[in-house]
Design a protein around this motif. Structure first.
Motif, PDB file in Angstrom:
ATOM      1  N   GLY A 141      -1.473 -16.275   8.704  1.00  0.00           N
ATOM      2  CA  GLY A 141      -1.831 -16.653   7.336  1.00  0.00           C
ATOM      3  C   GLY A 141      -3.208 -17.288   7.268  1.00  0.00           C
ATOM      4  O   GLY A 141      -3.984 -17.033   6.341  1.00  0.00           O
ATOM      5  N   PHE A 165      -1.508  -8.801   2.220  1.00  0.00           N
ATOM      6  CA  PHE A 165      -0.491  -9.788   2.626  1.00  0.00           C
ATOM      7  C   PHE A 165       0.695  -9.147   3.328  1.00  0.00           C
ATOM      8  O   PHE A 165       1.651  -9.828   3.664  1.00  0.00           O
ATOM      9  N   SER A 166       0.645  -7.822   3.549  1.00  0.00           N
ATOM     10  CA  SER A 166       1.867  -7.141   3.987  1.00  0.00           C
ATOM     11  C   SER A 166       2.256  -7.489   5.420  1.00  0.00           C
ATOM     12  O   SER A 166       3.409  -7.336   5.791  1.00  0.00           O
ATOM     13  N   ARG A 173       3.041 -15.327   2.557  1.00  0.00           N
ATOM     14  CA  ARG A 173       2.595 -14.333   1.576  1.00  0.00           C
ATOM     15  C   ARG A 173       2.602 -14.947   0.176  1.00  0.00           C
ATOM     16  O   ARG A 173       1.634 -14.847  -0.573  1.00  0.00           O
ATOM     17  N   GLN A 177      -0.559 -15.498  -2.254  1.00  0.00           N
ATOM     18  CA  GLN A 177      -0.604 -14.860  -3.580  1.00  0.00           C
ATOM     19  C   GLN A 177      -0.974 -15.892  -4.640  1.00  0.00           C
ATOM     20  O   GLN A 177      -1.796 -15.626  -5.524  1.00  0.00           O
ATOM     21  N   THR A 195      -1.097  -2.296  -3.247  1.00  0.00           N
ATOM     22  CA  THR A 195       0.124  -2.941  -2.778  1.00  0.00           C
ATOM     23  C   THR A 195       1.266  -1.954  -2.915  1.00  0.00           C
ATOM     24  O   THR A 195       1.179  -0.987  -3.665  1.00  0.00           O
ATOM     25  N   GLU A 200       4.561  -8.303  -6.347  1.00  0.00           N
ATOM     26  CA  GLU A 200       3.188  -8.748  -6.098  1.00  0.00           C
ATOM     27  C   GLU A 200       2.255  -8.205  -7.186  1.00  0.00           C
ATOM     28  O   GLU A 200       1.400  -8.928  -7.706  1.00  0.00           O
TER      29      GLU A 200
END
Ligand SMILES: Nc1ncnc2c1ncn2[C@@H]1O[C@H](COP(=O)(O)OP(=O)(O)O)[C@@H](O)[C@H]1O
Ligand SMILES: [Mg+2]
Length: 298
Positions: A141, A165-166, A173, A177, A195, A200
């Motif tokens: 992260g 972010f996958s 995540r 976001q 995405t 999301e």
């Protein structure tokens, strides 16, 4: 004709000797300044290829992308890319990675000015205190935060994100976001993001571009997010009156319509240059969307 900031005009991409079918063709859509646009579609339909063309990393077989009334002809510091993997320079610290980008953007700046500017963006993504760490010392992260800070630090005209972010766990995540939502609201950054996560897209996007399955993928329509930005909060997204209508529309597209779109448009009503702007949330206000109740097993 008044063009949006980014104008995708008749894009097609074929690989190989030209005898294979196009991955996608006749793709037209625009992104206005300050808008957050998500592209949704199944794996393999050509999303990354479109993003690579927008980034100037790949050439279309047909068509063009016009940014600020100029055709894209290669990569530019006007367009920053955040990839799924973080793509940081492993031998540089957090500060070093960002300063490297900042000094490429403003080569005349002295070290102090580069460091001051870089520090602002390190703080923006919540990495204050980690300036001197190298990528190997950071969590997934945190590395992605450095990638976001680096992209934003060059103050690009547009930010391009490919499923950023996958690869992260759900908690990280969600936090990222929220950060991206806040930062984009503060900076009015123009964003194009890929995405495959419906929630999301609903949380982040002002418009959601729906891409059909390939080969010969098309943009089916554009869904307007009828939940205003200031009413989108990750933890109670599902309580918003428009939420289920938008979500059901996106899921229905991915499950059924993305495969069968050619049948859907057999009546000839489809015009790739004039895509339908769909507002599923508005229809849901009155009458309210039907929510499938949870099944109890007794
Ligand atoms: N450099 C390439 N050479 C040949 N085929 C490619 C190349 N890049 C992508 N493709 C093909 O184009 C299609 C779309 O790929 P991609 O844009 O990565 O899809 P997505 O991001 O939607 O999953 C896939 O079938 C893929 O195999
Ligand atoms: Mg992809």
């Amino acid at each position: 004709m008044e063009r949006p900031l980014i104008s995708v005009e008749g894009l097609a991409r074929r690989f190989g000797d030209g005898n294979q079918p196009a991955v996608f063709e006749n793709i037209w859509f625009g992104i206005d300044r300050g808008e957050f646009v998500c592209l949704i579609g199944h794996s393999g339909c050509g999303k990354t290829t479109i993003l690579n063309v927008l980034a100037g990393l790949d050439q279309p077989s047909d068509g063009a992308v016009i940014v600020d009334n100029r055709e894209i002809d290669g990569p530019s510091l006007d367009r920053a890319v955040i990839f799924q993997g973080h793509a940081l320079l492993p031998w540089l610290t957090v500060m070093g990675n960002i300063a490297f980008a900042v000094s490429s953007r403003w080569p005349k700046w002295d070290r102090a000015r580069v460091a001051e500017h870089s520090r602002k963006f390190i703080e923006l993504v919540g990495l204050k205190g980690a300036e001197n760490k190298r990528p190997a010392q950071l969590s997934g992260g945190m590395k992605q935060r450095v990638g976001i800070a680096r992209a934003l630090s060059i103050q690009p005209k547009m930010l391009l994100m490919d499923e950023p972010f996958s690869a992260l766990d759900a908690l990280t995540r969600g936090m990222l976001q929220d950060e991206v939502l806040r930062i984009c609201a503060d900076t009015r950054q123009t964003v194009f993001m890929i995405t495959h996560d419906v929630d999301e897209a609903i949380l982040l996007a002002d418009k959601i571009v729906l891409m059909t399955n390939g080969p010969g993928a098309k943009i089916a329509e554009i869904v307007v997010n009828t939940m205003p930005r200031n009413e989108r909060h990750r933890n109670d997204l599902h309580r918003h009156p428009q939420y289920y209508a938008i979500r059901n529309h996106l899921v229905e597209f991915l499950v059924n319509r993305s495969k069968a779109f050619d049948q859907e448009i057999a009546d000839g009503s489809y015009d790739p240059r004039r895509l339908k702007l769909v507002k599923p949330g508005l229809a849901a206000v009155n009458p309210p969307a039907e929510v499938v109740p949870l099944r109890h097993t007794h």
